[in-house]
Structures are given as structure tokens and as C-alpha cells.
Scaffold this active site. Structure first.
Site, mmCIF file in Angstrom:
data_model
loop_
_atom_site.group_PDB
_atom_site.id
_atom_site.type_symbol
_atom_site.label_atom_id
_atom_site.label_comp_id
_atom_site.label_asym_id
_atom_site.label_seq_id
_atom_site.Cartn_x
_atom_site.Cartn_y
_atom_site.Cartn_z
ATOM 1 C CG ASP A 115 -1.901 -1.086 1.305
ATOM 2 O OD1 ASP A 115 -2.305 -1.582 0.230
ATOM 3 O OD2 ASP A 115 -2.281 -1.473 2.424
ATOM 4 C CG ASP A 138 -3.618 -3.849 -2.129
ATOM 5 O OD1 ASP A 138 -4.680 -3.560 -2.707
ATOM 6 O OD2 ASP A 138 -3.577 -4.622 -1.168
ATOM 7 C CG ASP A 142 -5.975 -0.091 1.361
ATOM 8 O OD1 ASP A 142 -6.558 0.711 0.598
ATOM 9 O OD2 ASP A 142 -5.652 -1.242 1.016
ATOM 10 N NE ARG A 195 -10.797 -2.712 -3.180
ATOM 11 C CZ ARG A 195 -9.937 -3.643 -2.799
ATOM 12 N NH1 ARG A 195 -8.791 -3.281 -2.238
ATOM 13 N NH2 ARG A 195 -10.211 -4.925 -2.978
#
Length: 303
Positions: A115, A138, A142, A195
Site C-alpha cells: 500500500d 494495492d 487503506d 474503492r
């Protein structure tokens, strides 16, 4: 107070300069000041950055130039991390694991292997502001595992797939319910895929005054009994701006109000959302495109 249709806060005309102050969930729980007035350290290498981030002392850390790195660098409590002009983190990401009171501003993250920014294990009072994210593996940002009181503002995500996950697992209710309260405002999701955010359990999650441009997958997903308020956003060329449920995750609640649509779908709503406890000014939705493209991302503020 829970939100159904509700009334909106005052709206504003386009400002002459973008809003730059802290707003949203990171103002709660005592607020977020990062390193405050602590001594400033300037770093130009991966080793110096790693050492500065991992120090247990309060600090203001200035990143200069491009730092090539790998893995995830841990950020400890009471840190302000600021990028000087053109500052870039290439190949690695930051993780805030159980720590608190962290500010990350004005950095470009690219080609990260996990991330770009990972917030987890009940980390609290985090402000992620005016950064750019592209071409990573990714998530760009997050947030998971019981983290809380977080504002994600004025960032730009482009050339990337998985942007911002909130809540990592359908099986993590015991840690996440009552937490994962995040504000996402004035971010530019620029041709990114999905997302923006994808939400589990958090309530209320506040998604306002963001610009969604050519989003290929979906904008916002509310799942697993989350409560998401989606208001005053500008959706352009985004066929699926928001919906309930995602993949194997069951539906949450989503209230949408005063959004602006250009060549986009109408979205899916349902249920009610807990009230927003903080003050904020909602920019006029039709002006959000010009406001956000004029101000979001790294290099748009002086720090």
C-alpha cells in the site's frame, strides 16, 4: 441524529484559493496536530527517512527529492511528514500501526509494492492531505482494523486500480464496529478504477465534495452495515457512482444528497446514516470539478 434526506450545510462559491485547513473526523477526539512545533528534520535518503519516521519523539519531517525504497516504513506517533517541492516516495509505502496523531502532506507516491499509506490496528487521529498516488500495487490509502478519527483530503489518485479501502474483512466486525470513522473530501479520483472508498462497518463515513472523473469500475460502495453519506460530489463519465454491497460483502446504508452528475449513472441508495458531528462548509456541487482540479494533489500547497 440520523440522516435520511436531511438538510445540507451552507454552500460556498468557488474560493480564490483551495481550502487547506483540517476539517472532518480528524478534528475530533482531541484533534490532530502531528509533530506540532517539534524540531524539523530534512531527509533525502531511504535510511534517513526510515529512522526519522520510526523515532518515538515528536518531529516534523521534510522529504526532499525522490526517495527510492521498498516495503513498508513504519510511522510512529506525533509526526508531521511534509514533502518539499517535487518530493516523491518511489517503491515503498508508509504504515501507521497502532500509533496516533500523524499528518502526511504534499508527497507523491508511485510504484509502491504493497500500500502507499496503510492505517491499521486502532491508529487514531490521522490527516492525509494533498498527496498524489499513481501506479502502485494495492491500495493508495487503506484504513482498517479499528482505526478511527481520520481525514483524507485533497489527494489525487490517477493511473491506479484500488484507491481507498475502509475496512479490510467481512469477518472483522468485533474490532471495526463503532470505529472506521473517516472523512473523504476534495479528492480527485482521476481515471482510477474502484474503492473511492469501499466501506465496511464505519458509520458515519463522510464522502463529500470529491471529483470523480472517468472512473471505470465504481465510485463508492457501502457494505457490511456501514453508513456512508455521499454529498456534494461531482461525478463525470462515471457510470456507477455509488452502490450497496460489493463482491461477497452484504449491503450497508448509503444516503446521497446534492451530488452533480455529468454523463454518469444515478447510483443506488438505501437506509440511514448516523449524523455528522463536526462543522464543515459544502462547496456548491457544480463548482467542485474546477475547485478540486485546481487544488488537489501534491505541489498545490506551500508547506
Amino acid at each position: 441524529m440520523r440522516l435520511g434526506g436531511g438538510t445540507t450545510p451552507p454552500t460556498s462559491n468557488p474560493p480564490t484559493t483551495p481550502q487547506t485547513g483540517l476539517v472532518g473526523w480528524a478534528t475530533q477526539n482531541g484533534g490532530t496536530s502531528g509533530g506540532g512545533s517539534a524540531a524539523t528534520t530534512t531527509v533525502t535518503s531511504a535510511s534517513a527517512l526510515t529512522s526519522a519516521l520510526n523515532s518515538t519523539s515528536a518531529a516534523v519531517i521534510r522529504v526532499s527529492g525522490t526517495i527510492n525504497c521498498s516495503g513498508m516504513l513504519r510511522v510512529r506517533s506525533n509526526k508531521t511528514i511534509l514533502g518539499n517541492s517535487g518530493a516523491t516516495i518511489a517503491g515503498c509505502g508508509f504504515t501507521i500501526n497502532g500509533d496516533r496523531n500523524v499528518i502526511i502532506r504534499n508527497l507523491t507516491f508511485r510504484n509502491w509494492g504493497d500500500d502507499a499509506i496503510n492505517v491499521e490496528q486502532s491508529a487514531t487521529n490521522i490527516w492525509i492531505d494533498h498527496n498524489s498516488f499513481t501506479a502502485g500495487y494495492d491500495g493508495a490509502v487503506d484504513i482498517k482494523r479499528g482505526s478511527d478519527f481520520i481525514t483524507v483530503s485533497w489527494n489525487r489518485v490517477y493511473g491506479h486500480d484500488k484507491s481507498m479501502l475502509l475496512g479490510h474483512s467481512d469477518d472483522n466486525a468485533s474490532q471495526d464496529v463503532g470505529k472506521l470513522r473517516v472523512s473523504y473530501h476534495h479528492n480527485w479520483f482521476d481515471g482510477s478504477n474502484q474503492r473511492h472508498p469501499r466501506v465496511r462497518f464505519g458509520n458515519p463515513v463522510h464522502v463529500y465534495n470529491n471529483y470523480y472523473s472517468n472512473v471505470r469500475g465504481y465510485g463508492v460502495a457501502s457494505t457490511m452495515n456501514a453508513g456512508v453519506l455521499v454529498e456534494g460530489n461531482y461525478f463525470e463519465n462515471t457510470p456507477d457512482p455509488y452502490h450497496l454491497g460489493e463482491g461477497s460483502s452484504g449491503p450497508g446504508s448509503l444516503v446521497a444528497r446534492n451530488n452533480h452528475f455529468v454523463n454518469s449513472g444515478s447510483g443506488q441508495t438505501g437506509g440511514s446514516v448516523a449524523g455528522i458531528p463536526y462543522s464543515y462548509t459544502l462547496d456548491t456541487p457544480s463548482n467542485v470539478k474546477s475547485i478540486v482540479t485546481g487544488g488537489a494533489g501534491a505541489g498545490r500547497i506551500s508547506v
